[in-house]
Scaffold this motif. Structure first.
Motif, PDB file in Angstrom:
ATOM      1  N   THR A 131      78.110  13.688  41.011  1.00  0.00           N
ATOM      2  CA  THR A 131      77.612  13.140  39.756  1.00  0.00           C
ATOM      3  C   THR A 131      76.183  12.649  39.905  1.00  0.00           C
ATOM      4  OG1 THR A 131      78.045  11.518  37.999  1.00  0.00           O
ATOM      5  CG2 THR A 131      78.482  10.806  40.247  1.00  0.00           C
ATOM      6  N   GLU A 132      75.441  12.748  38.812  1.00  0.00           N
ATOM      7  CA  GLU A 132      74.086  12.191  38.762  1.00  0.00           C
ATOM      8  C   GLU A 132      74.113  10.810  38.102  1.00  0.00           C
ATOM      9  OE1 GLU A 132      71.389  13.581  40.124  1.00  0.00           O
ATOM     10  OE2 GLU A 132      72.653  15.215  40.830  1.00  0.00           O
ATOM     11  N   LYS A 133      75.291  10.434  37.598  1.00  0.00           N
ATOM     12  CA  LYS A 133      75.416   9.157  36.895  1.00  0.00           C
ATOM     13  C   LYS A 133      75.501   8.002  37.889  1.00  0.00           C
ATOM     14  CE  LYS A 133      79.067  10.382  34.591  1.00  0.00           C
ATOM     15  NZ  LYS A 133      80.198  10.362  33.642  1.00  0.00           N
ATOM     16  N   VAL A 134      75.296   6.804  37.377  1.00  0.00           N
ATOM     17  CA  VAL A 134      75.329   5.618  38.228  1.00  0.00           C
ATOM     18  C   VAL A 134      76.745   5.357  38.734  1.00  0.00           C
ATOM     19  CG1 VAL A 134      74.949   3.122  38.305  1.00  0.00           C
ATOM     20  CG2 VAL A 134      73.342   4.597  37.077  1.00  0.00           C
ATOM     21  N   THR A 135      77.729   5.577  37.864  1.00  0.00           N
ATOM     22  CA  THR A 135      79.124   5.334  38.268  1.00  0.00           C
ATOM     23  C   THR A 135      80.008   6.500  37.849  1.00  0.00           C
ATOM     24  OG1 THR A 135      79.622   4.164  36.193  1.00  0.00           O
ATOM     25  CG2 THR A 135      78.921   2.826  38.090  1.00  0.00           C
TER      26      THR A 135
END
Length: 204
Positions: A81-85
């Motif tokens: 994932t490129e997301k924070v969480t």
């Protein structure tokens, strides 16, 4: 060329993973692969997944190996994932996949590349699936360090620590695998601080 070829400077980790792939007595259902950026956590997880599917423990040539490394094996799911969480819904979806028996391969393998991006509540959702997995399911979690994963998850996984490989080992891989000039390969490996992917791009 086996699936382990690119894991340069990781002799101990490769020995542990190779033994687990070929010896049922050394195998467990949940693994935590840790190491600093550039150490090859994701590559190690994919190589291990391929070795688990391969009848020869990771020959690098068969369909199980090539499709796993290419990301197209039906029974190997890689999540990055490129997301924070990573959200609870994403983890619940993974748990649903993990409950299914393998359709073609020897194992159902779930690779979670950014296990450190789960908050505690999300980790607790995953915990039960790791505690009580189906018999042919394997979880491969990747994180920079064991401390980046909640202790309840960490305690239920077998840990494998990777290190940043030596510059000379990375340079040798660029020469052998990519045909890079020896001096260019060494300069690229040094400039990339032994990060194999970055060194390869610089050498090119």
């Amino acid at each position: 060329m086996s699936v382990w070829t690119e894991l340069v400077g990781q002799r101990h980790a490769v020995e542990v993973l190779r033994e687990a792939a070929t010896d049922p007595g050394a195998m467990t259902h949940a693994w935590l692969l840790t190491g600093p950026p550039g150490s090859g956590r994701s590559n190690a997880a994919r190589a291990f997944a391929a070795a688990l599917q391969c009848t020869e423990g990771g020959c690098g040539r068969c369909q199980a190996c090539t499709t796993t490394l290419a990301g197209t094996h039906a029974d190997v799911m890689v999540v990055a994932t490129e997301k924070v969480t990573i959200s609870i819904d994403e983890v619940r979806e993974l748990i649903g996949v993990a409950q299914r028996a393998p359709s073609q391969g020897r194992w159902r393998v779930i690779v979670l590349e950014d296990a450190d991006r789960m908050v505690e509540r999300t980790s607790n959702v995953l915990l039960k699936a790791i505690e009580e997995p189906p018999p042919r399911t394997v979880w491969l979690l990747c994180a920079p360090s064991p401390q980046d994963v909640v202790v309840t998850i960490r305690s239920r996984c077998r840990g494998v620590a990777l290190r940043v490989p030596p510059v000379d080992d990375v340079a040798a891989l660029l020469v052998e695998r990519d045909g890079a000039d020896r001096e260019v390969a060494r300069m690229a490996a040094r400039a990339a601080q032994s990060h194999i992917g970055l060194a390869r791009r610089l050498a090119r």
